[in-house]
Design an enzyme around this catalytic site. Sequence first.
Site, PDB file in Angstrom:
ATOM      1  N   SER A  17      16.719 -10.556   8.553  1.00 24.41           N
ATOM      2  CA  SER A  17      18.402 -11.109   8.995  1.00 24.41           C
ATOM      3  C   SER A  17      18.949  -9.914   9.718  1.00 24.41           C
ATOM      4  O   SER A  17      19.482 -10.257  10.647  1.00 24.41           O
ATOM      5  CB  SER A  17      19.028 -12.393   8.371  1.00 24.41           C
ATOM      6  OG  SER A  17      20.227 -11.342   7.086  1.00 24.41           O
ATOM      7  N   ARG A  33      12.265  -1.753  -2.527  1.00 20.86           N
ATOM      8  CA  ARG A  33      11.969  -0.871  -3.244  1.00 20.86           C
ATOM      9  C   ARG A  33      13.121   0.286  -2.767  1.00 20.86           C
ATOM     10  O   ARG A  33      13.610   0.405  -2.847  1.00 20.86           O
ATOM     11  CB  ARG A  33       9.752   0.170  -3.063  1.00 20.86           C
ATOM     12  CG  ARG A  33       9.512  -1.112  -2.445  1.00 20.86           C
ATOM     13  CD  ARG A  33       8.469  -1.119  -3.364  1.00 20.86           C
ATOM     14  NE  ARG A  33       7.932  -0.212  -3.703  1.00 20.86           N
ATOM     15  CZ  ARG A  33       6.817  -0.135  -5.262  1.00 20.86           C
ATOM     16  NH1 ARG A  33       6.456  -0.876  -5.167  1.00 20.86           N
ATOM     17  NH2 ARG A  33       6.347   1.072  -5.584  1.00 20.86           N
ATOM     18  N   HIS A  63      24.554  -3.606   1.453  1.00 19.25           N
ATOM     19  CA  HIS A  63      24.847  -3.924  -0.350  1.00 19.25           C
ATOM     20  C   HIS A  63      25.292  -5.906  -0.316  1.00 19.25           C
ATOM     21  O   HIS A  63      26.355  -5.495   0.135  1.00 19.25           O
ATOM     22  CB  HIS A  63      24.705  -3.621  -0.859  1.00 19.25           C
ATOM     23  CG  HIS A  63      25.051  -3.584  -2.255  1.00 19.25           C
ATOM     24  ND1 HIS A  63      23.578  -4.195  -2.862  1.00 19.25           N
ATOM     25  CD2 HIS A  63      25.146  -3.675  -3.442  1.00 19.25           C
ATOM     26  CE1 HIS A  63      24.064  -4.697  -4.412  1.00 19.25           C
ATOM     27  NE2 HIS A  63      24.843  -5.022  -4.463  1.00 19.25           N
ATOM     28  N   GLU A  93      20.617   9.054  -4.630  1.00 19.85           N
ATOM     29  CA  GLU A  93      19.281   9.246  -5.622  1.00 19.85           C
ATOM     30  C   GLU A  93      19.793   8.327  -6.438  1.00 19.85           C
ATOM     31  O   GLU A  93      18.245   7.971  -7.152  1.00 19.85           O
ATOM     32  CB  GLU A  93      19.305  10.636  -6.516  1.00 19.85           C
ATOM     33  CG  GLU A  93      18.613  11.473  -6.066  1.00 19.85           C
ATOM     34  CD  GLU A  93      19.613  12.216  -4.717  1.00 19.85           C
ATOM     35  OE1 GLU A  93      20.882  12.235  -4.968  1.00 19.85           O
ATOM     36  OE2 GLU A  93      19.342  13.497  -3.450  1.00 19.85           O
TER      37      GLU A  93
HETATM   38  C1  GRF Z   1      20.785  -8.850   2.025  1.00 25.09           C
HETATM   39  O1  GRF Z   1      21.791  -9.870   1.263  1.00 25.09           O
HETATM   40  C2  GRF Z   1      21.283  -7.465   2.029  1.00 25.09           C
HETATM   41  O2  GRF Z   1      22.403  -7.166   1.911  1.00 25.09           O
HETATM   42  C3  GRF Z   1      20.307  -7.089   0.799  1.00 25.09           C
HETATM   43  O3  GRF Z   1      18.985  -7.827   1.056  1.00 25.09           O
HETATM   44  C4  GRF Z   1      19.574  -9.016   1.723  1.00 25.09           C
HETATM   45  C5  GRF Z   1      18.235  -8.862   2.595  1.00 25.09           C
HETATM   46  O4  GRF Z   1      18.516 -10.150   3.773  1.00 25.09           O
HETATM   47  N1  GRF Z   1      19.812  -5.557   0.484  1.00 25.09           N
HETATM   48  P1  GRF Z   1      17.640  -9.797   5.288  1.00 25.09           P
HETATM   49  O5  GRF Z   1      15.836  -9.609   5.030  1.00 25.09           O
HETATM   50  O6  GRF Z   1      18.489  -8.614   5.834  1.00 25.09           O
HETATM   51  O7  GRF Z   1      17.120 -11.165   5.543  1.00 25.09           O
END
Ligand code: GRF
Length: 207
Positions: free
Chosen positions: A18, A96, A114, A147
Amino acid sequence: MKQKKKLKVGVLVSGRGSNLQAIIDAIERGEVPAEISVVVSNVPGALALDRAAKHNIRSIVVDSKAFENKDEYEAQIIKAMEDTGADLVCLAGYMRILSPEFIERFKGRIMNIHPALLPAFPGLHVQKKALEYGVKYSGATVHFVDEGTDTGPVILQAVVPVLDDDTEESLSARILEQEHKIYPQAIKLFAEGKLKLEGRRIKVGKD
Ligand code: GRF
């Protein structure tokens, strides 16, 4: 008049995509002076790959499970990024950890989104952790990748309230809405050369 070179963005995904979609949409609306050079998924069949295909964006699968050696796995991703001339690597739900070698290679040119207000709640399942902790506000953070895990310099953050009747799902949805706004904004600022790193603080430059 000489046309400015558009920033090329390589997007690394593992799932739903998304955030990838939000970046595609913002570019298509003309809000972000960039183009997506490639989408790389480490998970075959990820929904993000369908999203790329719908917008005629080149995508490849580098199946992390098919490699015993992380260097060989990442070499394929680096090749995809470099072959398509990616200036910036955006992690969008990429599940990953990148090796220090990968990070060094694209130093200062890797962003991540995040779903918490870093440095609170790094790592996984962070909306659940925010609820368990009892914070009254959470949010989303776009940061450069270093890192450590979710430790790089913060580019943009958005705050959302945590409501008494929130579940992990409702809080995640409220945060996601903000993710979809600040990730394209951060890429725009990078494309415009407005992100200035001073120590570990990022200052947003004016025109
Ligand atoms: C999001 O909440 C992002 O912050 C986290 O993983 C989720 C990924 O969602 N790192 P999408 O695949 O972008 O819908």
